[in-house]
Design a protein around this motif. Structure first.
Motif, PDB file in Angstrom:
ATOM      1  N   ARG A 222      10.063  -1.266   3.464  1.00 33.67           N
ATOM      2  CA  ARG A 222       8.937  -1.877   2.768  1.00 33.67           C
ATOM      3  C   ARG A 222       9.404  -2.925   1.775  1.00 33.67           C
ATOM      4  N   MET A 223      10.618  -2.752   1.293  1.00 32.37           N
ATOM      5  CA  MET A 223      11.091  -3.641   0.256  1.00 32.37           C
ATOM      6  C   MET A 223      11.593  -4.968   0.810  1.00 32.37           C
ATOM      7  N   LYS A 224      12.192  -4.848   1.976  1.00 34.56           N
ATOM      8  CA  LYS A 224      12.813  -6.043   2.510  1.00 34.56           C
ATOM      9  C   LYS A 224      11.870  -6.789   3.415  1.00 34.56           C
ATOM     10  N   GLU A 225      11.920  -8.068   3.304  1.00 38.53           N
ATOM     11  CA  GLU A 225      11.208  -8.826   4.302  1.00 38.53           C
ATOM     12  C   GLU A 225      12.134  -8.972   5.489  1.00 38.53           C
ATOM     13  N   ASP A 226      11.619  -9.583   6.494  1.00 39.54           N
ATOM     14  CA  ASP A 226      12.427  -9.731   7.684  1.00 39.54           C
ATOM     15  C   ASP A 226      13.441 -10.860   7.457  1.00 39.54           C
ATOM     16  N   ASN A 227      14.512 -10.500   6.771  1.00 32.57           N
ATOM     17  CA  ASN A 227      15.451 -11.520   6.318  1.00 32.57           C
ATOM     18  C   ASN A 227      16.012 -12.407   7.421  1.00 32.57           C
ATOM     19  N   ALA A 228      16.179 -11.819   8.570  1.00 33.64           N
ATOM     20  CA  ALA A 228      16.840 -12.563   9.639  1.00 33.64           C
ATOM     21  C   ALA A 228      16.082 -13.848   9.959  1.00 33.64           C
ATOM     22  N   LEU A 229      14.798 -13.825   9.681  1.00 34.36           N
ATOM     23  CA  LEU A 229      13.994 -14.971  10.075  1.00 34.36           C
ATOM     24  C   LEU A 229      13.686 -15.918   8.924  1.00 34.36           C
ATOM     25  N   LEU A 230      14.276 -15.660   7.758  1.00 33.66           N
ATOM     26  CA  LEU A 230      14.016 -16.573   6.652  1.00 33.66           C
ATOM     27  C   LEU A 230      14.638 -17.933   6.973  1.00 33.66           C
ATOM     28  N   PRO A 231      13.946 -18.976   6.615  1.00 37.65           N
ATOM     29  CA  PRO A 231      14.540 -20.298   6.839  1.00 37.65           C
ATOM     30  C   PRO A 231      15.720 -20.512   5.889  1.00 37.65           C
ATOM     31  N   ASN A 232      16.617 -21.349   6.268  1.00 38.65           N
ATOM     32  CA  ASN A 232      17.759 -21.642   5.418  1.00 38.65           C
ATOM     33  C   ASN A 232      17.354 -22.679   4.374  1.00 38.65           C
ATOM     34  N   ARG A 233      17.084 -22.190   3.182  1.00 40.48           N
ATOM     35  CA  ARG A 233      16.653 -23.105   2.125  1.00 40.48           C
ATOM     36  C   ARG A 233      17.838 -23.671   1.352  1.00 40.48           C
ATOM     37  N   GLU A 265      30.552 -19.233   8.405  1.00 42.40           N
ATOM     38  CA  GLU A 265      30.387 -20.683   8.305  1.00 42.40           C
ATOM     39  C   GLU A 265      29.184 -21.146   9.129  1.00 42.40           C
ATOM     40  N   GLU A 266      29.054 -20.559  10.314  1.00 44.74           N
ATOM     41  CA  GLU A 266      27.905 -20.921  11.152  1.00 44.74           C
ATOM     42  C   GLU A 266      26.591 -20.493  10.521  1.00 44.74           C
ATOM     43  N   ASP A 267      26.587 -19.284   9.951  1.00 45.21           N
ATOM     44  CA  ASP A 267      25.375 -18.803   9.271  1.00 45.21           C
ATOM     45  C   ASP A 267      24.936 -19.780   8.190  1.00 45.21           C
ATOM     46  N   LEU A 268      25.887 -20.171   7.362  1.00 49.21           N
ATOM     47  CA  LEU A 268      25.551 -20.989   6.201  1.00 49.21           C
ATOM     48  C   LEU A 268      25.034 -22.369   6.599  1.00 49.21           C
ATOM     49  N   THR A 269      25.452 -22.808   7.783  1.00 52.34           N
ATOM     50  CA  THR A 269      25.014 -24.135   8.213  1.00 52.34           C
ATOM     51  C   THR A 269      23.839 -24.070   9.199  1.00 52.34           C
ATOM     52  N   SER A 270      23.422 -22.846   9.523  1.00 57.25           N
ATOM     53  CA  SER A 270      22.385 -22.710  10.560  1.00 57.25           C
ATOM     54  C   SER A 270      20.977 -22.909   9.998  1.00 57.25           C
ATOM     55  N   GLU A 271      19.996 -22.655  10.852  1.00 58.42           N
ATOM     56  CA  GLU A 271      18.604 -22.850  10.419  1.00 58.42           C
ATOM     57  C   GLU A 271      18.079 -21.705   9.573  1.00 58.42           C
ATOM     58  N   HIS A 272      18.750 -20.554   9.708  1.00 59.02           N
ATOM     59  CA  HIS A 272      18.265 -19.379   8.988  1.00 59.02           C
ATOM     60  C   HIS A 272      19.215 -18.952   7.884  1.00 59.02           C
ATOM     61  N   ALA A 273      18.640 -18.270   6.901  1.00 59.36           N
ATOM     62  CA  ALA A 273      19.477 -17.769   5.810  1.00 59.36           C
ATOM     63  C   ALA A 273      20.418 -16.695   6.352  1.00 59.36           C
ATOM     64  N   MET A 274      21.612 -16.665   5.811  1.00 55.75           N
ATOM     65  CA  MET A 274      22.575 -15.658   6.256  1.00 55.75           C
ATOM     66  C   MET A 274      22.172 -14.281   5.732  1.00 55.75           C
ATOM     67  N   ASN A 275      22.356 -13.280   6.554  1.00 54.24           N
ATOM     68  CA  ASN A 275      22.134 -11.894   6.140  1.00 54.24           C
ATOM     69  C   ASN A 275      23.143 -11.061   6.910  1.00 54.24           C
ATOM     70  N   ARG A 276      24.338 -10.975   6.382  1.00 56.70           N
ATOM     71  CA  ARG A 276      25.434 -10.438   7.172  1.00 56.70           C
ATOM     72  C   ARG A 276      26.211  -9.343   6.450  1.00 56.70           C
ATOM     73  N   LEU A 277      26.570  -8.335   7.240  1.00 57.63           N
ATOM     74  CA  LEU A 277      27.408  -7.250   6.735  1.00 57.63           C
ATOM     75  C   LEU A 277      28.797  -7.376   7.345  1.00 57.63           C
TER      76      LEU A 277
END
Ligand code: ADP
Ligand code: MG
Length: 681
Positions: A222-233, A265-277
């Motif tokens: 409930r707390m988290k939004e669907d982070n994987a789909l956040l745009p890379n702002r 590196e790919e995450d940070l430059t991609s279209e979506h915000a990184m959410n990685r473990l």
């Protein structure tokens, strides 16, 4: 209700309970036993296992003698049993001389030891036969206690607390309870503390474990939004700075590190915000990946923050980064912010963060305080993620807008479980150790080996190395046979050559004190550090080459493996000595798994296999996934069920307004306000 309103709890006793974080009757109800004592019928000496708890019937004969040695009174006498004589010893109980009746039968219950051909028991509990008869077959709760407070006293308090508490409201929807065949909350609580039998205890635990998982999953979902789909702002571009750093490092990145760095590196430059473990065993080299990400972030004109669970670790990261900055001329401006940063300095740091002058911010929970205002936070990294609560990580992320999230953990958890626990996080596995590492040499020994181990430590210290000694407890408690940090340190000072500097470290020390000691250890002013498991988190002192773990049988193998990760962090041969307080074959066999492998994942799975699903109240597998009862390895099946139910409910909307979910909604709301923070994810 305050515990002071219970019978037998005055201010003085209450203070002891506060030490255990028990303030109210609700706290007592939720203070589950750490183990249970089962009273078996008395046995003959020859049938009892040496080194194990035994109950033996014997008749007190002859002289009851008390000697005094260095302030300690020692009372001894003999108990004549059916098949031999038991030599009894008691410390600081001189009154036994008058209270014990000679030529009278007692049941003595304690650890049976053999010294030469003599059977010996120390500090055995004594019962009259009829009194013992009433206990046979019952399971008595054993609670974790503190000095001055007995498990019996806790038992009495819990009994009263259960009586005065209304347990009838069950937040778990009836349909789930029914379909899973779970106890009601009231039944579960009662049977958990005072089980009628082993079977009811198993059922009680199952229900309470379900609760922990279910509430936890609902809360994080409930707390988290669907982070994987956040745009890379905070879009970034790859920078030369990181490549330059990788080239300049004194070592070559492992293939696994290179692969994961590429993913980041790919995450940070991609279209979506990184959410990685990043999951990587201890010593696999996670820190450098975090630094690379932070350097890239800074080079892109943003701020990045790294939060560590302890000041010691935060300070260590800061030191490492400062060294790198100097050596490799990195264009970054790091700051360190922790609870013990002095006020004046702290204000300056706040300003530098707010103005954007500081671009890499390292620290502890201090990073998420309201006063810290970031200029343009784009990346948050949490190290040793399992040590934080969900809420804490989210708070840091909320300091920026849709920031990139990188979390690092050494806890080896199966992928399927990781997905349930971490939801939408992408997972990178660092499954390769740096090439220069020599495998740690391990040995599992009994206490008679201690002297040899001490000589070995002296030898390593003489060669310029350092050692850790781990004990399970801080100070002496009722469970007196466990080695404990405070008295162990004294003892070790006596046993080791005077030139060896010994110091102690434990969780009850103030943070500043802990920092001071860790710094002294890192600076080689301390040779041997006696510590509780506080040491297990992330500390990197490559010169420490020996770890000796006392009462190793008290730890889960996964935790022992984490502990062991404090040595073998450089190219020097390291050693780990596990001292078992019990020499039972099963205990030794379990510990010997650590000899077989240095792979955390393999160890956890073998441990589970060996113990089997029936062993519910043994040692917790994962010392750091902080559920109070649940264990993600052992209770994986329950976790899956809880996750399925949570998802099914949430699929109908964010906790449907249905009447049947009302208690559940209240419970979750209460959890949120009570700042109950699960430390898992
Ligand atoms: P952990 O994954 O447990 O956080 P660290 O990042 O603290 O491990 O790394 C442990 C040690 O290994 C550090 O001293 C670090 O400098 C070193 N290290 C990291 N990567 C490598 C590598 N590829 N080769 C050799 N040493 C490395
Ligand atoms: Mg680390």
């Amino acid at each position: 209700m305050e515990i002071t309103r219970l019978k037998g709890i005055g201010d003085k006793t209450a203070r002891l309970f506060y030490k255990l974080h028990i303030e109210t009757t609700d706290d007592l109800v939720g203070y589950y036993p750490r183990d249970y004592e089962c009273f078996a019928p008395p046995s003959d000496l020859c049938d009892a296992a040496v080194g194990e708890v035994a109950a033996v019937s014997g008749c007190v004969k002859g002289n009851i003698a008390t000697r005094h040695i260095r302030g300690l009174s020692i009372t001894t006498f003999e108990a004549v049993c059916a098949d031999g004589v038991l030599h009894m010893t008691y410390f600081n109980m001189p009154y036994l001389k008058n209270s014990l009746k000679r030529d009278t039968q007692y049941i003595f219950r304690g650890v049976l030891q053999k010294k030469g051909s003599r059977y010996v028991m120390e500090q055995a509990k004594m019962f009259r036969p009829e009194e013992y008869g009433r206990l046979i077959g019952k399971m008595q709760p054993l609670y974790s206690v503190t000095k001055g407070l007995s498990s019996n006293a806790v038992t009495k308090a819990v009994r009263q607390a259960i009586e005065v508490t209304d347990l009838s409201e069950d937040y778990l929807p009836e349909e789930i309870r029914q379909s899973e065949g779970l106890y009601t909350y009231a039944e579960a609580v009662r049977q958990m503390h005072f089980p009628d039998s082993r079977d009811t205890l198993v059922k009680a635990r199952e229900r309470l474990v379900f609760d922990e998982f279910f509430l936890f999953i609902l809360m994080i979902r409930r707390m988290k939004e669907d982070n994987a789909l956040l745009p890379n702002r905070c879009p970034m571009i790859a920078v030369a700075e990181t490549g330059r750093l990788i080239e300049a490092l004194p070592y070559k990145l492992t293939a696994a590190q290179r692969r994961v760095w590429k993913e980041i590196e790919e995450d940070l430059t991609s279209e979506h915000a990184m959410n990685r473990l990043i999951q990587g065993d201890v010593g696999s080299g996670k820190t450098i990946l975090a630094f690379l990400a932070l350097v890239m972030c800074a080079a892109n004109g943003y701020q990045g923050a790294l939060m560590a669970p302890t000041e010691v670790l935060a300070a260590q990261h800061y030191e490492t980064l400062i060294q790198m900055k100097k050596r490799y001329h990195l264009a970054v401006s790091p700051v360190l912010l922790t609870g013990s940063t002095p006020a004046k300095e702290r204000r300056e740091i706040y300003e530098r963060i707010e103005s954007g002058e500081a671009d890499i911010i390292l620290g502890t929970h201090a990073l998420i305080q309201d006063k810290v205002v970031y200029h343009k936070l784009a990346l948050v990294v949490t190290d040793e993620q399992h040590r934080f609560g969900v809420r804490q990580r989210e708070s840091l992320a909320q300091k920026g807008r849709d920031v990139h999230v990188l979390v690092m953990s050494a806890t080896p958890i199966p992928r399927t479980l990781a997905i349930i626990l971490y939801g939408d996080l992408h997972i990178s596995v660092l499954d390769e150790m740096p090439a220069d590492r020599l495998p740690i040499k391990n040995c599992v020994v009994d206490t008679s080996y201690r002297d040899t181990a001490y000589r070995f430590i002296e030898k390593e210290v003489a060669a310029g190395r350092q050692a850790y000694v781990i004990c399970p407890m801080v100070d002496e408690s009722e469970v007196s046979d466990l080695e404990n940090v405070v008295s162990y340190t004294e003892k070790l000072r006596e046993r080791l050559s005077p030139s060896v500097q010994v110091a102690s470290l434990h969780g009850r020390m103030k943070a500043a004190e802990k920092n001071r000691i860790m710094e002294a250890f890192a600076a080689k002013q301390i040779d041997v550090l006696v510590s509780t498991t506080v040491i297990e988190v992330g500390i990197n002192v490559p010169n420490a080459t020996v770890m000796l773990v006392e009462n190793a049988e008290r730890f889960g193998l996964a935790q022992l493996h984490q502990l062991r990760g404090r040595v073998g962090r450089g190219s020097i041969q390291s050693y780990c000595i596990f001292v078992s307080g019990r020499d039972r074959p099963e205990t030794m066999a379990r510990l010997k798994i650590l000899n077989e492998s240095n792979d955390g994942f393999y160890i956890a799975s073998q441990d589970l296999k060996l113990r089997g699903p029936g062993d519910l109240f043994g040692i917790r597998q994962s010392g750091d996934l902080r559920f109070s009862l649940a264990d993600i390895f052992q209770d994986a099946a329950i976790l899956q069920k809880a996750a399925d139910h949570a998802d099914r409910i949430l699929a109908q909307g964010d906790l449907p307004a249905d009447e049947k979910y009302a208690p559940l909604r209240q419970r979750l709301a209460r959890m949120a306000t009570n700042e109950v923070d699960f430390r898992t994810i």
